[in-house]
Design a protein around this motif. Structure first.
Motif, PDB file in Angstrom:
ATOM      1  N   ILE A 426       0.877  -1.182   0.000  1.00 15.60           N
ATOM      2  CA  ILE A 426       0.000   0.000   0.000  1.00 15.60           C
ATOM      3  C   ILE A 426       0.910   1.227   0.000  1.00 15.60           C
ATOM      4  O   ILE A 426       1.588   1.525   0.995  1.00 15.60           O
ATOM      5  N   ILE A 427       0.942   1.936  -1.110  1.00 12.49           N
ATOM      6  CA  ILE A 427       1.895   3.044  -1.249  1.00 12.49           C
ATOM      7  C   ILE A 427       1.194   4.401  -1.114  1.00 12.49           C
ATOM      8  O   ILE A 427       1.602   5.250  -0.345  1.00 12.49           O
ATOM      9  N   ASP A 428       0.091   4.558  -1.837  1.00 10.75           N
ATOM     10  CA  ASP A 428      -0.545   5.884  -1.911  1.00 10.75           C
ATOM     11  C   ASP A 428      -1.994   5.762  -1.483  1.00 10.75           C
ATOM     12  O   ASP A 428      -2.782   5.079  -2.133  1.00 10.75           O
ATOM     13  N   ASN A 429      -2.344   6.434  -0.394  1.00 14.17           N
ATOM     14  CA  ASN A 429      -3.731   6.432   0.069  1.00 14.17           C
ATOM     15  C   ASN A 429      -4.460   7.731  -0.270  1.00 14.17           C
ATOM     16  O   ASN A 429      -5.563   7.970   0.194  1.00 14.17           O
ATOM     17  N   SER A 430      -3.816   8.588  -1.067  1.00 16.81           N
ATOM     18  CA  SER A 430      -4.446   9.873  -1.386  1.00 16.81           C
ATOM     19  C   SER A 430      -5.675   9.680  -2.268  1.00 16.81           C
ATOM     20  O   SER A 430      -6.658  10.402  -2.140  1.00 16.81           O
ATOM     21  N   ASN A 431      -5.615   8.719  -3.196  1.00 18.07           N
ATOM     22  CA  ASN A 431      -6.782   8.429  -4.022  1.00 18.07           C
ATOM     23  C   ASN A 431      -7.691   7.479  -3.254  1.00 18.07           C
ATOM     24  O   ASN A 431      -7.300   6.358  -2.955  1.00 18.07           O
ATOM     25  N   VAL A 432      -8.864   7.959  -2.893  1.00 21.06           N
ATOM     26  CA  VAL A 432      -9.762   7.152  -2.069  1.00 21.06           C
ATOM     27  C   VAL A 432     -10.291   5.986  -2.891  1.00 21.06           C
ATOM     28  O   VAL A 432     -10.885   6.168  -3.948  1.00 21.06           O
ATOM     29  N   SER A 433     -10.059   4.794  -2.416  1.00 19.90           N
ATOM     30  CA  SER A 433     -10.630   3.591  -3.020  1.00 19.90           C
ATOM     31  C   SER A 433     -11.059   2.676  -1.892  1.00 19.90           C
ATOM     32  O   SER A 433     -10.735   2.900  -0.725  1.00 19.90           O
ATOM     33  N   TYR A 434     -11.790   1.633  -2.240  1.00 19.86           N
ATOM     34  CA  TYR A 434     -12.390   0.779  -1.227  1.00 19.86           C
ATOM     35  C   TYR A 434     -12.051  -0.681  -1.517  1.00 19.86           C
ATOM     36  O   TYR A 434     -11.784  -1.061  -2.660  1.00 19.86           O
ATOM     37  N   VAL A 435     -12.061  -1.494  -0.465  1.00 24.07           N
ATOM     38  CA  VAL A 435     -11.782  -2.923  -0.634  1.00 24.07           C
ATOM     39  C   VAL A 435     -12.950  -3.726  -0.073  1.00 24.07           C
ATOM     40  O   VAL A 435     -13.620  -3.300   0.878  1.00 24.07           O
ATOM     41  N   PHE A 436     -13.188  -4.872  -0.684  1.00 23.48           N
ATOM     42  CA  PHE A 436     -14.239  -5.772  -0.208  1.00 23.48           C
ATOM     43  C   PHE A 436     -13.819  -7.206  -0.498  1.00 23.48           C
ATOM     44  O   PHE A 436     -12.894  -7.459  -1.277  1.00 23.48           O
ATOM     45  N   VAL A 437     -14.498  -8.133   0.155  1.00 31.22           N
ATOM     46  CA  VAL A 437     -14.217  -9.561   0.002  1.00 31.22           C
ATOM     47  C   VAL A 437     -15.385 -10.211  -0.713  1.00 31.22           C
ATOM     48  O   VAL A 437     -16.548  -9.949  -0.392  1.00 31.22           O
ATOM     49  N   ARG A 438     -15.066 -11.072  -1.675  1.00 29.94           N
ATOM     50  CA  ARG A 438     -16.089 -11.810  -2.420  1.00 29.94           C
ATOM     51  C   ARG A 438     -15.906 -13.297  -2.139  1.00 29.94           C
ATOM     52  O   ARG A 438     -14.814 -13.839  -2.310  1.00 29.94           O
ATOM     53  N   ALA A 439     -16.970 -13.960  -1.701  1.00 28.07           N
ATOM     54  CA  ALA A 439     -16.929 -15.400  -1.398  1.00 28.07           C
ATOM     55  C   ALA A 439     -17.726 -16.159  -2.455  1.00 28.07           C
ATOM     56  O   ALA A 439     -18.887 -15.826  -2.731  1.00 28.07           O
ATOM     57  N   ASN A 440     -17.088 -17.172  -3.049  1.00 25.90           N
ATOM     58  CA  ASN A 440     -17.721 -17.984  -4.081  1.00 25.90           C
ATOM     59  C   ASN A 440     -17.843 -19.416  -3.568  1.00 25.90           C
ATOM     60  O   ASN A 440     -16.835 -20.078  -3.317  1.00 25.90           O
ATOM     61  N   ALA A 441     -19.079 -19.895  -3.423  1.00 27.19           N
ATOM     62  CA  ALA A 441     -19.297 -21.264  -2.932  1.00 27.19           C
ATOM     63  C   ALA A 441     -20.661 -21.746  -3.386  1.00 27.19           C
ATOM     64  O   ALA A 441     -21.635 -20.988  -3.409  1.00 27.19           O
ATOM     65  N   MET A 442     -20.746 -23.014  -3.758  1.00 25.58           N
ATOM     66  CA  MET A 442     -22.015 -23.687  -4.089  1.00 25.58           C
ATOM     67  C   MET A 442     -22.835 -22.899  -5.121  1.00 25.58           C
ATOM     68  O   MET A 442     -24.014 -22.609  -4.917  1.00 25.58           O
ATOM     69  N   ASN A 443     -22.191 -22.519  -6.228  1.00 26.85           N
ATOM     70  CA  ASN A 443     -22.864 -21.797  -7.324  1.00 26.85           C
ATOM     71  C   ASN A 443     -23.350 -20.409  -6.921  1.00 26.85           C
ATOM     72  O   ASN A 443     -24.138 -19.799  -7.646  1.00 26.85           O
ATOM     73  N   SER A 444     -22.920 -19.902  -5.793  1.00 26.81           N
ATOM     74  CA  SER A 444     -23.383 -18.601  -5.317  1.00 26.81           C
ATOM     75  C   SER A 444     -22.198 -17.681  -5.049  1.00 26.81           C
ATOM     76  O   SER A 444     -21.084 -18.139  -4.791  1.00 26.81           O
ATOM     77  N   VAL A 445     -22.485 -16.380  -5.098  1.00 25.12           N
ATOM     78  CA  VAL A 445     -21.465 -15.365  -4.846  1.00 25.12           C
ATOM     79  C   VAL A 445     -22.055 -14.324  -3.908  1.00 25.12           C
ATOM     80  O   VAL A 445     -23.159 -13.828  -4.124  1.00 25.12           O
ATOM     81  N   LYS A 446     -21.320 -14.003  -2.837  1.00 24.75           N
ATOM     82  CA  LYS A 446     -21.735 -12.934  -1.934  1.00 24.75           C
ATOM     83  C   LYS A 446     -20.518 -12.100  -1.546  1.00 24.75           C
ATOM     84  O   LYS A 446     -19.391 -12.602  -1.539  1.00 24.75           O
ATOM     85  N   GLU A 447     -20.798 -10.814  -1.205  1.00 25.82           N
ATOM     86  CA  GLU A 447     -19.709  -9.885  -0.910  1.00 25.82           C
ATOM     87  C   GLU A 447     -19.908  -9.227   0.444  1.00 25.82           C
ATOM     88  O   GLU A 447     -21.038  -9.091   0.934  1.00 25.82           O
ATOM     89  N   THR A 448     -18.788  -8.804   1.032  1.00 28.65           N
ATOM     90  CA  THR A 448     -18.847  -8.033   2.271  1.00 28.65           C
ATOM     91  C   THR A 448     -19.149  -6.574   1.942  1.00 28.65           C
ATOM     92  O   THR A 448     -19.210  -6.175   0.781  1.00 28.65           O
ATOM     93  N   LYS A 449     -19.275  -5.789   2.992  1.00 22.57           N
ATOM     94  CA  LYS A 449     -19.358  -4.344   2.812  1.00 22.57           C
ATOM     95  C   LYS A 449     -17.992  -3.830   2.354  1.00 22.57           C
ATOM     96  O   LYS A 449     -16.973  -4.463   2.593  1.00 22.57           O
ATOM     97  N   VAL A 450     -17.997  -2.667   1.684  1.00 23.39           N
ATOM     98  CA  VAL A 450     -16.728  -2.094   1.233  1.00 23.39           C
ATOM     99  C   VAL A 450     -16.141  -1.242   2.360  1.00 23.39           C
ATOM    100  O   VAL A 450     -16.866  -0.572   3.097  1.00 23.39           O
ATOM    101  N   LYS A 451     -14.818  -1.332   2.499  1.00 20.16           N
ATOM    102  CA  LYS A 451     -14.106  -0.544   3.507  1.00 20.16           C
ATOM    103  C   LYS A 451     -13.069   0.322   2.800  1.00 20.16           C
ATOM    104  O   LYS A 451     -12.497  -0.098   1.785  1.00 20.16           O
ATOM    105  N   GLN A 452     -12.857   1.508   3.330  1.00 15.39           N
ATOM    106  CA  GLN A 452     -11.852   2.373   2.720  1.00 15.39           C
ATOM    107  C   GLN A 452     -10.508   1.669   2.721  1.00 15.39           C
ATOM    108  O   GLN A 452     -10.112   1.044   3.697  1.00 15.39           O
ATOM    109  N   LYS A 453      -9.794   1.792   1.601  1.00 10.25           N
ATOM    110  CA  LYS A 453      -8.565   1.028   1.417  1.00 10.25           C
ATOM    111  C   LYS A 453      -7.477   1.478   2.382  1.00 10.25           C
ATOM    112  O   LYS A 453      -7.076   2.635   2.393  1.00 10.25           O
ATOM    113  N   THR A 454      -7.033   0.519   3.187  1.00 10.52           N
ATOM    114  CA  THR A 454      -5.880   0.707   4.050  1.00 10.52           C
ATOM    115  C   THR A 454      -5.067  -0.578   3.984  1.00 10.52           C
ATOM    116  O   THR A 454      -5.478  -1.562   3.355  1.00 10.52           O
TER     117      THR A 454
END
Length: 560
Positions: A426-454
């Motif tokens: 993680i080098i530059d935090n000046s450009n605000v971006s977000y991170v989230f987790v995607r879980a793939n299981a049993m033909n389904s996909v779900k995601e977490t809430k997005v968090k500011q990138k740190t």
């Protein structure tokens, strides 16, 4: 020989492609006498034309491949209609095989039983598509005649099995040592000694089995006729080195140097000394394991790879290659390939990635689809072994050469407990971006809430995936459906960039209370071969027995 296109052209970097273009039979012998090592001249001796019938025995082989899941489909690659197929390269045979086998081979080719056919791609939110098999799991089939090189594969498979068991014990002891999951260091020493005992027993079994191809065996003439000089020297070297390693193990067990070192330390002594003894023994076992791994020769077995294809309509768009030695069947279980008759998850790589059009193939980390399957390859006369390899409760139905696997239905829930992550570089935090987790299981996909990138995002969230799945309790215990966890960066433009991913096998536990959730562990994230971070999480799989009342018992979970 492989090409990167159906026309047979090689890639720009010279890497092997998935398209089998043929085979080249070469015999090469190089002798450098010790007194002529500086000689640079070359002499070539003419040889008579070879006849393949005099080189090896041709045998009839079958491949069976039930498809249990096709998910994570990138619709830009798979399109709206796609299917799965398997192929294996052919080696020309001068003589014909069994008449029934020839009939089966022609039926498989005429009816394309190696292909699921084109199916509708169903959407799963928020990303990816999947295929549904409501009438049972299709079983893809192949029939081919190949030279009988199983003796090469069998020897390597036996050595690989010994190495895999030792490596599993080493990693388990290292984990327990790191996390202080033991009463006394003697517990870890006992585990390592048991692993060595098992390895010694398996080495004896290996030596007993390969004796059948030794000088005293009645099959010696057959081996001498159909194996090369290299085969015979490799076998002799394997036997010699395995005997040396066996002597090392037995000598260590009898003397018990490290074991006695640890057990003679009194309870009042410093615990660091006992941990040091475990680390010394770990290093010794790791060195033995390395020596064993060096006996798994990297020479080609002489068979083409099996290729699993993803087709968009009728065009091949993604693939993965599987070495046939890993799926070959033997009546002696230790000789079978490590993935023969085992449910496994493979990821297909796009032939032309829409995201990396101008990037070399080695730089593409994209996945076009996730396929859960079982592969079995063996002699035609041993094909009953395929049905015996199916997980308990699954029923094979055969009608006029077509095969399908039937199963009962179960309601399953996959719980993904995601706490936090550590992201590298993680080098530059000046450009605000977000991170989230995607879980793939049993033909389904779900995601977490997005968090500011740190560099250390915290989600502290539980993802629940519920699906009605065709499966059995025995299959769940033997091979729970694998979950793929991906961490993405979400930019202001709406574009998602992969940070890293890894696959995890859920812990089976039917206890509904969240108090019994699996212990959180750190898992490493990879983007291709690059280590990009770690994530602290765990995954649980359970059967929802009273589905109608489930949300009445846990109404607050509907919001999660």
């Amino acid at each position: 020989m492989y090409g990167t296109s159906s026309g047979g052209t090689m890639g720009t970097t010279g890497e092997d492609g998935p398209f089998h273009r043929g085979a080249l039979l070469v015999s090469l012998k190089t002798i450098v006498p010790y007194y002529q090592q500086g000689v640079r001249s070359t002499s070539v001796e003419p040889v008579t034309p070879v006849k393949s019938d005099h080189l090896w025995v041709m045998e009839d082989f079958c491949v069976y491949c039930p498809i249990f899941e096709v998910s994570m489909l990138d619709r830009r690659v798979s399109g709206k209609f796609c299917g799965v197929a398997i192929t294996i390269g052919e080696i020309n045979a001068d003589n014909g095989g069994d008449e029934d086998f020839a009939t089966m081979q022609s039926e498989i080719k005429a009816r394309k039983l190696h292909y699921t056919g084109t199916m509708d791609v169903l959407k799963s939110k928020p990303a990816y598509g999947y295929l549904d098999f409501p009438n049972g799991y299709p079983v893809l089939q192949l029939a081919t005649r190949l030279p009988d090189f199983r003796f090469r594969m069998y020897r390597n498979n036996m050595v690989h099995g010994i190495v895999a068991d030792l490596e599993l014990s080493i990693s388990d002891v290292e984990r327990r040592l790191k996390n202080y999951e033991y009463s006394t260091p003697n517990d870890l020493v006992d585990e390592l000694n048991k692993a060595l005992d098992d390895a010694a027993a398996n080495i004896i079994k290996f030596l007993d089995i390969v004796q059948y191809s030794g000088p005293a065996s009645s099959t010696d003439d057959v081996m001498r006729q159909y194996s090369t000089e290299l085969d015979q020297k490799q076998l002799a070297l394997q036997k010699e080195e395995m005997e040396k390693i066996y002597q090392q193990i037995t000598k260590k067990i009898k003397s018990g140097s490290t074991l006695n070192l640890i057990r003679t330390i009194h309870k009042g002594d410093n615990g660091c000394e006992t941990k040091k003894g475990v680390k010394i023994m770990l290093a010794e076992v790791r060195a033995m394991t390395t020596n064993l791994r060096n006996l798994i020769y990297k020479t080609s077995e002489g068979w083409p790879d099996l290729v699993v294809w993803l087709l968009n309509g009728g065009s091949r768009v993604a693939y993965t290659k599987i070495p046939t030695a890993e799926i070959i069947h033997s009546v002696i279980p230790e000789q079978s390939g490590r993935d023969c008759g085992r449910v496994q998850t493979v990821y297909v790589k796009p032939l032309k990635c829409p995201k990396h059009v101008n990037t070399l193939a080695t730089g593409c980390y994209c996945i076009a689809g996730k396929i859960e399957l079982l592969l079995w390859m063996g002699l035609y006369r041993q094909n009953s072994g395929f049905e015996n390899s199916l997980p308990g409760g699954l029923k094979l139905r055969v009608k006029d050469y077509e095969m399908v696997v039937k199963s009962t239905v179960m309601m399953l829930e996959c719980r993904v407990f995601i706490y936090r992550a550590k992201i590298n570089n993680i080098i530059d935090n000046s450009n605000v971006s977000y991170v989230f987790v995607r879980a793939n299981a049993m033909n389904s996909v779900k995601e977490t809430k997005v968090k500011q990138k740190t560099s250390t995002p915290v989600w502290n969230q539980v993802i629940r995936i519920q699906r009605m799945i065709f499966t059995t309790t025995e299959k769940l215990v033997a091979s729970p459906p694998v979950a793929l966890i991906e961490v993405y960066e979400n930019e202001l433009s709406g574009k998602n960039d992969l940070i890293g991913r890894f696959q995890i096998q859920p812990i089976l536990d039917d206890r509904q209370s969240f108090e019994h959730a699996p212990k959180l562990q750190w898992y490493e994230l990879y983007k291709g071969v690059e280590l990009t971070g770690q994530i602290l999480m765990s995954v649980q799989l359970l059967q929802v027995r009273e589905y109608g009342h489930y949300e009445l018992i846990f109404p607050w979970l509907k919001k999660s």
